[in-house]
Design a protein around this motif. Structure first.
Motif, PDB file in Angstrom:
ATOM      1  N   LEU A  15     -21.792   2.569 -22.577  1.00  0.00           N
ATOM      2  CA  LEU A  15     -20.794   1.770 -21.880  1.00  0.00           C
ATOM      3  C   LEU A  15     -19.960   0.982 -22.876  1.00  0.00           C
ATOM      4  O   LEU A  15     -18.963   0.385 -22.529  1.00  0.00           O
ATOM      5  CB  LEU A  15     -21.493   0.815 -20.931  1.00  0.00           C
ATOM      6  CG  LEU A  15     -21.900   1.410 -19.587  1.00  0.00           C
ATOM      7  CD1 LEU A  15     -22.640   0.374 -18.778  1.00  0.00           C
ATOM      8  CD2 LEU A  15     -20.673   1.897 -18.857  1.00  0.00           C
ATOM      9  N   GLU A  24     -26.678   2.348 -14.685  1.00  0.00           N
ATOM     10  CA  GLU A  24     -25.527   3.211 -14.947  1.00  0.00           C
ATOM     11  C   GLU A  24     -24.296   2.411 -15.333  1.00  0.00           C
ATOM     12  O   GLU A  24     -23.507   2.814 -16.164  1.00  0.00           O
ATOM     13  CB  GLU A  24     -25.226   4.042 -13.691  1.00  0.00           C
ATOM     14  CG  GLU A  24     -26.315   5.046 -13.352  1.00  0.00           C
ATOM     15  CD  GLU A  24     -26.590   5.996 -14.505  1.00  0.00           C
ATOM     16  OE1 GLU A  24     -25.631   6.297 -15.264  1.00  0.00           O
ATOM     17  OE2 GLU A  24     -27.756   6.407 -14.700  1.00  0.00           O
ATOM     18  N   SER A  25     -24.101   1.309 -14.677  1.00  0.00           N
ATOM     19  CA  SER A  25     -22.820   0.634 -14.867  1.00  0.00           C
ATOM     20  C   SER A  25     -22.991  -0.865 -14.692  1.00  0.00           C
ATOM     21  O   SER A  25     -23.952  -1.325 -14.077  1.00  0.00           O
ATOM     22  CB  SER A  25     -21.832   1.115 -13.805  1.00  0.00           C
ATOM     23  OG  SER A  25     -22.276   0.649 -12.542  1.00  0.00           O
ATOM     24  N   ALA A  43     -32.025   3.277 -16.725  1.00  0.00           N
ATOM     25  CA  ALA A  43     -31.720   3.547 -15.314  1.00  0.00           C
ATOM     26  C   ALA A  43     -30.471   2.849 -14.844  1.00  0.00           C
ATOM     27  O   ALA A  43     -30.037   3.032 -13.727  1.00  0.00           O
ATOM     28  CB  ALA A  43     -32.906   3.117 -14.453  1.00  0.00           C
ATOM     29  N   GLN A  96     -23.274  -1.771 -11.144  1.00  0.00           N
ATOM     30  CA  GLN A  96     -24.616  -1.620 -10.578  1.00  0.00           C
ATOM     31  C   GLN A  96     -25.430  -2.892 -10.816  1.00  0.00           C
ATOM     32  O   GLN A  96     -26.098  -3.395  -9.935  1.00  0.00           O
ATOM     33  CB  GLN A  96     -25.307  -0.417 -11.218  1.00  0.00           C
ATOM     34  CG  GLN A  96     -26.710  -0.186 -10.715  1.00  0.00           C
ATOM     35  CD  GLN A  96     -27.485   0.787 -11.579  1.00  0.00           C
ATOM     36  OE1 GLN A  96     -26.956   1.311 -12.563  1.00  0.00           O
ATOM     37  NE2 GLN A  96     -28.719   1.032 -11.218  1.00  0.00           N
TER      38      GLN A  96
END
Lengths: 482, 212, 1019
Positions: free
Chosen positions: A455, A25-26, A23, A29
């Protein structure tokens, strides 16, 4: 970060499925969500207020007890140790999960620790701080406590190094120092994050100092990782030694029910068990109220629950062995005591202990329950109670039913005992609450390591460094290599 | 770099040392050494002991047969001072008599002996109540009064000479009492020279000898 | 750090002596900051050395026995009483009540000076006012020529005083003087007088082969207990050859618990049994065993067996002394049995008897009460006695007093009687006044003041003399201004000889006898009084008995005696109703449930104590509690058993305590018993071990009670012999340890060559508990049971003390009694319904282990092993972790839960002037420190100091501990086990010797000698 200390020819750190955070994303976040937990809320102020109130009430009770004498506690000779020593052992025990999770599991590469270890570590430090108070509260002349410390003095006398209580002084102080250091070192990169996000100049300054000018450079990460690994290795034996020493307080006395060689492992297992119990008690509300369910995932809880189940079975085994030894030793004092423990005067306490620590945790064999935070929370409360009663059962029944039948007695805590026990919870949660609103209760830097590997590709969707700052991509970025 | 590390080391030790000193000071410093309160009667020891050569045991009459040294009864003072009273000019090098102190004494010893009042001396040498110090054992062992009480014959106003801390006691019990030093303190240089190589007299340093 | 209480300073100002080592100091005290004054003498008295004790021989007046005591006086204050070794009665021993005389002297509730009743309240007055008031009263009586209406009631005491008062009353032409003794067995005295020609023949237990006591509690209050106990213990010490002891009675008193066999008979049936036995031994008797059996509920076989045994065992000793109306007849029968069995002159020696006598019983007082109610009494003098408390309501003494115009009390304490008086002329305490006694015919025991009076009091005798000399009619007969002169003038050899005799407290001569006229009231009822059955409405016999510690109530204002657990029930600060477990089960009563005992006369309600030693058809209540006055320690505790008694008297004129049947009903409420007993059973742990005479004869030693895994060798003598056995600093548990503590073996001090040790002979110990009180007296042990000493029950308190636990004995309920030495009382047998059971008493104190579990665990060396084998507790080093107590298997360490030694705390245990009794050689412990038996280390060091001062070394048996010194059974022997000079070194070689919990490898310095039992069957 573990990866950083690996030889270069190994593959990058790719989180295993059960601990991935799909969950997320980055990096941004992660920063946002975790740093976001630091905003004080009215609910937090309310809780803090309650904690401080409890703490002050307990402190008042202590002052009262110092003035009027320990007689106002519930002691009923020969039960000369009571709630205070019980709580001392209880809190030291709590203090064990933290180091276990952050150090031992780190060495074992147990990924699920990543999201809960910070919380566990903080808990450790505060629990030990709490535990350290109790021996002082417990003694008859607290103002002479420093006599247990070896220091040069013109009386030419030293403490009695044969006495386990003196060992305690060393064990507890060492453990406090090491775990505090460990906590702080782990915090440094995260503090840096906060520093960079901070808008208030004063706060920024303070955080700057606390982050020791962390600049997120390759050498810094290298040293950091070494340091962290070293501390982990250093504190691992402490996890075992400290509670062994605490168990010597009992094992070294001839008292039936105390004088047993099984005590050190038995206490260590119990300590870890109780610690994990307390971790659940704390982390489950946190992930709920801070809406971090997607970071502290059910998978993590599940894994921790397995650990709880394991330690619970170790403890249960120890209980049973104690009875077996009592029978096998043919020592009538021992036998009389253990009979009295479960079927005599103290049956109720013993059964609270047995059911909470040995029977209820068996429910964790069911995956359904392992993955049910509500049940885990309830169970954790039961475990806390059970582990407090374990110490009660070790201390009170032994002393009240010793060698000399003429001196058999009972024991009922007084309002002072209860106030001070409540005060200790106030003190503990006061510190913990202050912690969660000032420093990240979940390790930002480490979480970033276990977020989805996409990522980490050579062509990242966004060029973000570990600390979440948009910079030009450079191969030096930790966790990456040519 | 290495310099810096050693500096850090040093500062660490320094901190520990300070802490230790603080503790030990707190633990042992409850001494009233040098305490010299004004007394109801400003008794001039020099006059009596130094000039008139009176023995300590004349007034502190049980120091050699009791745990308590004993204080002179008003009767003891009046034994002489029934006669020796009132001012007197200096003669043959003896200074004139200081009647101030004498009047203080007489204010307690008005009229016949049954009207006399005891003198409320202010206590100077006080051991904690949990310490048992039998004077007679020390006096009979040859410890001179001055060893612990200092140059009382010189003191216009008596003050606490020794710290009376446990370390001070134990020190002598373990290392032993040197007669020569004692005699020297008592002003007997000749004796001190004679006793120069007398073995130091040790004493028991077991806790239960003094604490019970 | 708390300051030592200001009371220290007050004391020193008060004493006008050099303050010696701090009496009321606290271990936490660091009093450097406080300005303290040193107050010297004004004129120093001869032969007193500040800080050194002076001993004076005098007499104990706590009971009729008048034992000789040596009062230890330090800096002008009596601090300890010990038996006078030369005294024929107590030969150096002293009972608990005797020890506690000091707390009578220093009782905080004593009258500070004369009092006069103004606006219906006793208020302080001057002696002149008070005496004027009395003189006026006497003149009024004379004017109304009712001089005979002037009456005098005094506590009877052995000696010249009663006769002196007789003379005084006669001289004034006043009425009869009643010398009242509430406790003495007057019936037995009368019977003895009639049968033997001596009121109290000397009893020689050692000569007997069989001792039969028919209700005679010769160890707790019947006659001169200490003298009896000395002889009884010597008899028991003959082990195999010792007399078997059978006790016949409805309740097993302390004496009964010492018996080998208990024949439980119904109360009131003792006479039948005695008559039966008399017949059986060939005396002229109407009784038969069959009658006795039916009357007593004992099987005829059992009685027959006793009779056979009695016939076989010669000489024997039969004692009769019951509290029923038949007392006279029982004692008479017992005397006749002795005559028939040929014991007179062998075990019963009338020629060596004491002249004790001339005491009046309650009946005489009841007669006086009637007169008072009739209004014929004009002036009433009361001294010592407390009739309002001791007499049954039916006697209406209080009501009578209301009708007397002038009531004068000479009492020192605000007791029930003096509170009703108009004038109080407080008497000196016995330790402040002159007197004499005649313990044995021809020998005088001299009573002298051991210190200046504490308060503005005057010796009654001197007051009487002064009053007489001021009175024209009487002056002529009183040439001596003081009672002392009266005594010396009577003394053969006069002043000089008298003064000489004072040094031993003993002289030749005889005390002034009572004038026959006065003692007419004391004459027993017609010896042929018919037996009286114990009747009454109710299914239970009510047995009322005096308390071993409190007597009939006189001891109740002394905290030591209140704190002393009753030797039988182990209950303190409380009243209780003894009921047999089987009966209790039937009534559904559990220990502590309140029971109401109702007789025609009245009722009392007290918690139930389930006791095997009470006849199933009886309940028992002890006398002594239930005071409505008599000071802070006595007031409002328990119930007064006299409330259940009617005006029934025995043949001697004493109130018949066991006189009626009673209804027993379970009342509302439950209170925990203030008992020091954890479990009354040993659970086979071999704490109190015993042998039968047969085993002993067969050469068995019984061995260890059983074997343990890892049990130590039972060969402990080497460990004991070793200067310091395997101490905490040596190689633990190794007999061959070369490490002997902090000094080398050959340390010049010789300290390391000693091993202080103690033996306790369980066949001598009777459980009387004299040692316990002696220990309290010697070691400044605080009493903790008073109602203001409890703990706090809630955070906030009101000024009136609400919020504190004010249950009497609250601390003891919490197990916090401080008795360094306790007597454990274990029962053997009797669980499965059989009547008879065995009792073993074990004095338990710090065992001064050579290998002590407490030493290694103390983090600060507050407890450690001294080179001379002592397990030392350094109070000022103790931080109070209490780990030592957890480690101690014997549980003999006691913690200061409150500031018992700190005047500013409400739990302060030594309210002014009780603190004047504190032993200056022993630190008063502050709160938060651990304390325990020190083997009286202050006595050890004192002996060493004295020896050094005299240039010698301590000699064998030169001194002993307070407990050993007091013990009337001579059961405790203390000394240096490593040196043959000390008798303890021989004692430990006894084959009966054993260590408690030997299997723990503690190598204790206290060695117990097994008890020897004599189970049934004639020898």
């Amino acid at each position: 970060m573990a990866t950083l200390v690996e030889p270069l020819d190994q593959r990058p750190n790719v989180a295993t499925a059960n601990i991935q955070l799909p969950a997320v994303e980055s990096y941004e976040q992660v920063d946002r969500e975790i740093a976001g937990t630091l905003v004080p809320t009215t609910g937090w102020f309310a809780l803090l207020g309650i904690s401080i109130a409890f703490f002050l009430w307990g402190a008042g009770a202590w002052v009262y007890q110092i003035y009027w004498g320990l007689g106002n506690a519930g002691y009923n000779p020969p039960v000369m140790w009571g709630v205070y020593i019980i709580s001392f052992v209880f809190w030291v025990g709590i203090g064990h999960a933290g180091t276990l999770i952050s150090a031992i599991l780190y060495l074992f590469r147990a990924g699920f620790r990543t999201t809960i270890y910070r919380c566990a570590e903080a808990m450790t430090v505060f629990a030990v701080m709490t535990a350290g108070l109790f021996p002082i509260i417990h003694i008859g002349r607290p103002w002479k406590f420093f006599w247990l410390v070896p220091y040069p003095n013109w009386r030419l006398i030293w403490p009695n190094f044969k006495s386990p209580l003196v060992w305690d002084v060393f064990a507890i102080s060492t453990y406090l120092t090491v775990s505090a250091t460990f906590l702080y070192v782990g915090l440094i990169p995260d503090i840096a994050v906060l520093r960079d996000r901070a808008t208030n100049p004063v706060k920024k300054r303070i955080l700057a100092v606390m982050s020791l000018g962390w600049r997120n450079s390759e050498p810094e990460w290298r040293h950091f990782a070494r340091m962290y690994l070293f501390l982990a290795a250093f504190s691992t034996p402490l996890v075992l030694s400290v509670h062994s020493v605490v168990s010597f307080d009992f094992a070294m006395a001839v008292t039936p029910g105390w004088h047993a060689t099984i005590f050190p492992p038995y206490f260590v297992a119990g300590a870890i068990f109780s610690g994990i119990g307390m971790v659940f008690t704390i982390i489950i509300p946190i992930r709920k109220f801070f809406r971090l369910q997607h970071i502290v995932t059910i998978n993590h809880l599940d894994a921790a629950a397995k650990l709880a189940l394991f330690t619970s079975m170790v403890v249960g085994c120890a209980y049973l062995i104690e009875f077996w030894v009592a029978w096998y030793s043919a020592n009538e004092f021992e036998q009389a005591y253990f009979w009295n423990r479960v079927f005599g005067q103290w049956w109720w306490a013993a059964w609270i202990m047995l059911s909470c620590n040995m029977i209820f945790p068996l429910s964790l064999f069911s995956q359904k329950l392992r993955r049910n935070p509500t049940w885990l929370f309830i169970l954790s409360i039961l475990i806390n109670i059970g582990m407090w009663y374990e110490r009660f059962v070790i201390i009170v029944p032994s002393l009240s039913h010793e060698f000399e039948p003429w001196q058999w007695s009972g024991y009922v805590p007084s309002w002072v005992d209860v106030s001070i026990l409540a005060g200790s919870f106030g003190w503990f949660f006061m510190w913990f609450l202050l912690f969660i609103k000032n420093l990240p209760v979940i390790a930002i830097a480490e979480v970033k390591e276990i977020i989805p590997p996409r990522l980490r590709s050579h062509a990242p969707v966004a060029d973000i460094d570990v600390t979440g700052h948009h910079v030009d991509y450079s191969p030096e970025t930790p966790g990456e290599r040519e | 770099m290495s310099q810096r590390r050693s500096w850090a080391l040093a500062s660490g030790f320094f901190a520990i040392a300070v802490a230790a000193l603080g503790l030990s000071a707190y633990s042992g410093a409850s001494s009233s050494q040098g305490y010299a309160p004004p007394q109801p009667v400003n008794f001039p020891h020099p006059r009596h002991v130094k000039q008139l050569g009176m023995n300590c045991l004349y007034c502190h009459y049980t120091a050699n047969r009791s745990p308590d040294p004993g204080l002179p009864a008003v009767g003891t003072c009046m034994g002489c001072h029934q006669v020796v009273r009132g001012p007197r000019q200096a003669i043959q090098g003896i200074a004139d008599r200081d009647t101030a102190a004498l009047n203080q004494l007489l204010s307690y010893a008005k009229g016949t002996s049954d009207q006399w009042k005891p003198i409320p001396w202010i206590r100077i040498h006080k051991l904690p109540e949990y310490v048992h110090f039998p004077h007679f054992r020390h006096v009979n062992a040859g410890v001179t009064c001055q060893t612990c009480h200092g140059p009382v014959p010189e003191m216009q106003r008596v003050y606490q000479y020794a710290s009376l801390n446990m370390g001070w006691c134990v020190n002598c019990h373990v290392k032993g009492y040197k007669l020569a030093d004692g005699l020297l303190a008592a002003g007997d240089t000749a004796g001190a020279r004679a006793a120069a190589n007398v073995e130091p007299k040790k004493a028991r340093y077991d806790c239960s000898v003094c604490h019970f | 750090m708390t300051q030592p209480p200001k009371t220290v300073v007050k004391r020193r100002e008060f004493l006008k002596v050099l303050g010696s080592t701090g009496a009321a100091a606290t271990a936490v005290g660091c009093s450097m900051e406080r300005v303290e004054q040193l107050i010297p003498y004004v004129v120093s008295p001869d032969h007193t050395v500040p800080g050194v004790s002076t001993n004076y021989a005098t007499i104990c007046r706590e009971c009729a026995a008048a034992c000789g005591v040596i009062a230890e006086v330090r800096d002008g204050r009596a601090i300890k009483l010990e038996g006078n070794p030369d005294h024929p009665v107590n030969r150096g021993a002293l009972c608990a009540r005797g020890q506690a005389a000091l707390q009578g002297l220093y009782n905080p509730d004593r009258y500070r000076g004369p009092m006069i009743r103004r606006d219906n309240r006793l208020q302080p007055a001057t002696w002149d006012e008070a005496l004027a008031r009395v003189r006026q009263g006497l003149d009024e009586a004379r004017a109304a020529n009712a001089a005979s209406g002037v009456r005098f009631v005094s506590q009877h005491e052995n000696g010249s005083f009663p006769g002196f008062v007789d003379q005084w009353m006669a001289a004034g032409g006043f009425g009869a003087h009643i010398a009242f003794d509430a406790e003495a067995d007057l019936a037995a005295r009368a019977a003895n007088q009639a049968e033997y020609g001596s009121a109290w023949p000397a009893l020689d237990f050692t000569a007997a082969h069989l001792i039969v006591s028919i209700g005679a509690d010769f160890l707790d209050g019947w006659g001169s207990s200490v003298a009896h106990q000395l002889s009884f213990a010597d008899a028991r010490a003959k082990l195999g050859a010792a007399p078997r002891f059978v006790y016949i009675g409805a309740r097993r008193s302390l004496t009964g618990l010492n018996a080998d066999e208990w024949i439980a008979c119904r109360p009131g049936s003792e006479l039948a049994i005695a008559e039966g036995l008399l017949g059986a031994v060939g005396g002229t008797s109407t009784g038969t065993m069959a009658v006795a059996a039916t009357a007593s509920g004992v099987t005829e076989a059992a009685l027959q067996r006793l009779a056979d045994e009695l016939r076989a065992a010669r000489p024997s000793l039969v004692l009769g002394g019951v509290n029923t109306p038949d007392a006279y007849l029982v004692s008479q029968a017992a005397a006749r049995i002795n005559r028939a069995a040929g014991n007179v002159g062998v075990t019963v020696k009338p020629d060596q008897g004491s002249t004790i006598g001339g005491a009046d019983g309650a009946r005489a007082l009841a007669a006086l009460a009637t007169e008072m109610n009739a209004g014929t009494v004009r002036v009433l003098f009361v001294r010592g006695a407390n009739p309002v408390y001791t007499l049954p309501k039916a006697a209406q003494f209080a009501e009578g007093m209301a009708k007397v115009p002038l009531k004068v009390s000479f009492s020192s304490y605000p007791d029930e009687t003096s509170e009703l008086c108009d004038v109080v002329l407080p008497d000196h305490h016995a330790l402040e006044s002159w007197g004499d006694s005649e313990p044995v015919r021809g020998t005088l025991g001299l009573q002298q003041p051991v210190m200046d009076p504490l308060f503005n009091t005057r010796a009654t005798a001197d007051v009487l003399i002064a009053m007489a000399r001021a009175d024209t009619a009487m002056a002529a007969r009183y040439t001596n201004a003081m009672y002392r002169d009266a005594l010396t003038s009577r003394y053969g050899g006069g002043q000089g000889a008298f003064t000489a005799a004072l040094s031993t407290g003993l002289g030749q001569g005889s005390a002034l006898a009572r004038s026959t006229a006065a003692s007419s009231a004391a004459a027993p009822a017609a010896p042929t009084a018919a037996p009286q059955a114990i009747a009454g409405d109710g299914e239970f016999f009510l047995v009322v008995h005096p308390s071993p510690a409190l007597g009939a109530g006189a001891g109740a204002n002394k905290p030591w005696l209140q704190e002393l657990p009753d030797p039988v029930s182990k209950i303190a600060w409380q009243s209780w109703v003894e009921i047999h477990p089987s009966t209790a089960a039937r009534l559904g009563v559990h220990a502590g449930d309140h029971l109401t005992v109702t007789t025609a006369a009245g009722s009392v309600t007290a918690p139930a104590y389930l006791y095997l030693g009470i006849h199933p058809e009886a309940v028992a209540v002890s006398l002594g509690q239930g005071h409505t006055a008599y000071g802070r320690y006595a007031q409002g505790l328990g119930v007064n058993a006299v409330d259940t008694l009617g005006a029934t008297y025995d043949g001697g004129g004493r109130l018949a305590w066991t006189q009626a049947k009673a209804r027993v009903a379970k009342a509302a409420g439950h209170s925990r018993l203030v008992s020091t007993e954890g479990s009354a059973r040993q659970h086979g742990r071999g704490i109190a071990q015993a042998l039968t005479a047969a085993q002993l004869a067969a050469g068995e030693t019984g061995g260890a009670h059983h074997e343990f895994i890892g049990d130590a060798s039972h060969e402990f003598l080497p460990g004991l012999r070793a200067p310091v056995a395997n101490d905490a600093q040596g190689d633990l548990g190794s007999q061959s340890s070369t490490k002997k503590g902090m000094y080398a073996d050959d340390h010049w001090s010789g300290m390391a060559s000693r091993r202080w040790a103690m033996t306790i002979d369980l066949s001598r110990c009777t459980g009387c508990s004299a040692c316990v009180t002696a220990c309290y007296a010697e070691n400044n042990i605080p009493t903790v049971g008073a109602r203001w000493q409890g703990r706090s029950l809630r955070p906030f308190h009101t000024a009136d003390g609400a919020g504190w636990d004010s249950t009497p004995g609250a601390n003891i309920l919490k197990g916090r009694e401080m008795a360094w030495l306790r007597i454990e009382r274990y029962f053997e047998g009797g669980e499965s319904g059989e009547t008879d059971f065995e009792t073993r008493f074990v004095p338990m104190l710090c065992q001064h282990c050579g290998n002590a579990p407490c030493e290694s665990v103390c983090p600060v060396f507050a407890t450690y092993h001294a080179p001379d084998g002592l397990n030392v507790q350094v109070y000022n080093r103790c931080v109070g972790t209490r780990y030592c107590s957890n480690a101690c298997p014997y549980k003999v360490r006691y913690f200061n839960w409150h500031g018992y030694g700190e005047a500013e705390r409400r739990q302060f245990a030594f309210p002014d002037p009780l603190h004047l009794q504190l032993n200056p050689d022993v630190t008063v412990r502050g709160k938060g420190v651990m304390e325990k038996c020190t083997f009286c280390v202050q006595r050890i060091r004192d002996a060493e100091n004295r020896a050094t001062a005299e240039g010698r070394s301590v000699e064998g048996d030169e001194f002993t501990t307070a407990c050993a010194q007091a013990c009337p059974s001579r059961a405790i022997v203390f000394g240096d086990a490593a040196s043959e000079e000390w008798s303890v070194a021989r004692q430990v070689e006894d084959p009966r010797a054993y260590h408690v919990f030997e299997e723990l490898n503690t190598y204790t310095a206290v060695v117990y000698l097994k008890k020897v039992n004599h189970p049934g069957g004639p020898r």
